[in-house]
Design a protein around this motif. Sequence first.
Motif, mmCIF file in Angstrom:
data_model
loop_
_atom_site.group_PDB
_atom_site.id
_atom_site.type_symbol
_atom_site.label_atom_id
_atom_site.label_comp_id
_atom_site.label_asym_id
_atom_site.label_seq_id
_atom_site.Cartn_x
_atom_site.Cartn_y
_atom_site.Cartn_z
ATOM 1 N N CYS A 96 -16.123 -19.488 21.822
ATOM 2 C CA CYS A 96 -16.105 -18.188 22.493
ATOM 3 C C CYS A 96 -17.410 -18.002 23.281
ATOM 4 O O CYS A 96 -18.455 -18.522 22.904
ATOM 5 C CB CYS A 96 -15.944 -17.064 21.473
ATOM 6 N N HIS A 143 -14.579 -17.038 15.972
ATOM 7 C CA HIS A 143 -15.574 -16.364 15.138
ATOM 8 C C HIS A 143 -15.066 -15.004 14.682
ATOM 9 O O HIS A 143 -14.270 -14.369 15.375
ATOM 10 C CB HIS A 143 -16.912 -16.216 15.892
ATOM 11 N N CYS A 165 -14.398 -11.147 16.664
ATOM 12 C CA CYS A 165 -14.328 -11.525 18.093
ATOM 13 C C CYS A 165 -13.822 -10.346 18.946
ATOM 14 O O CYS A 165 -12.724 -9.823 18.729
ATOM 15 C CB CYS A 165 -13.416 -12.729 18.267
HETATM 16 CO CO CO Z 1 -15.452 -13.878 20.673
#
Ligand code: CO
Length: 212
Positions: free
Chosen positions: A42, A98, A101
């Motif tokens: 991400c 994660h 998020c």
């Molecule tokens: Co994220």
Amino acid sequence: MTDKEKLFLCNQAWAQEKLDVDSDYFTRLAKDQSPDYLWIGCSDSRVPANEIIGAQPGELFVHRNIANLVVHTDLNLLSVLDYAVTHLKVKHIILCGHTGCGGVKAAMTHSNFDLLNKWLRNLKEVYFHHREEIEAIQNEEERLDRFVEINVVEQVQNLAKTSVVQKSWQRHQLPLIHGWVYNMKTGLLKSVVEMGHDSEIDPIFKFDSFGF
Ligand code: CO
């Protein structure tokens, strides 16, 4: 001091630190790269790929986007994937989501994010296919974090559906694909799923044998 001046000062200090330990550091690093790992994570500023697994420059080929998505029409991701797998011959692909998020969270709402809607739509499709499991979780934070895990599994499967990965599996039995979730509250990684050359994928996504 301006923001820019601060960044340049930090850069100079960092470069000097490296040279203090090894005067050939940059000369050696500049020659070539042969990383063993491709990281797809991400864009979140709190999930710095190299840092959380202690990887040094040269060890990790990196692609990051909002909510670590593998979209089969994303030329940017596919180019990174093809270069890493076909040319650099990475042994591992790490697909890392994660907890907490923001992208995944946004996709669970009905908010209009204009252009971003098109990207989040990919997550909404994942939600749609796993609605029952996600909505059975009462606690809001746990519900989000389970959706994060489900998304990681889906994106690992999306990697396995690409001709790039299938061709390499047939030829080298590599790479191994790991689906992980980084816990922002503990700093620790959790392994969620793993796929390799002998993993099952739905027949509709399998390509014919690649003639070598
Ligand atoms: Co994220």
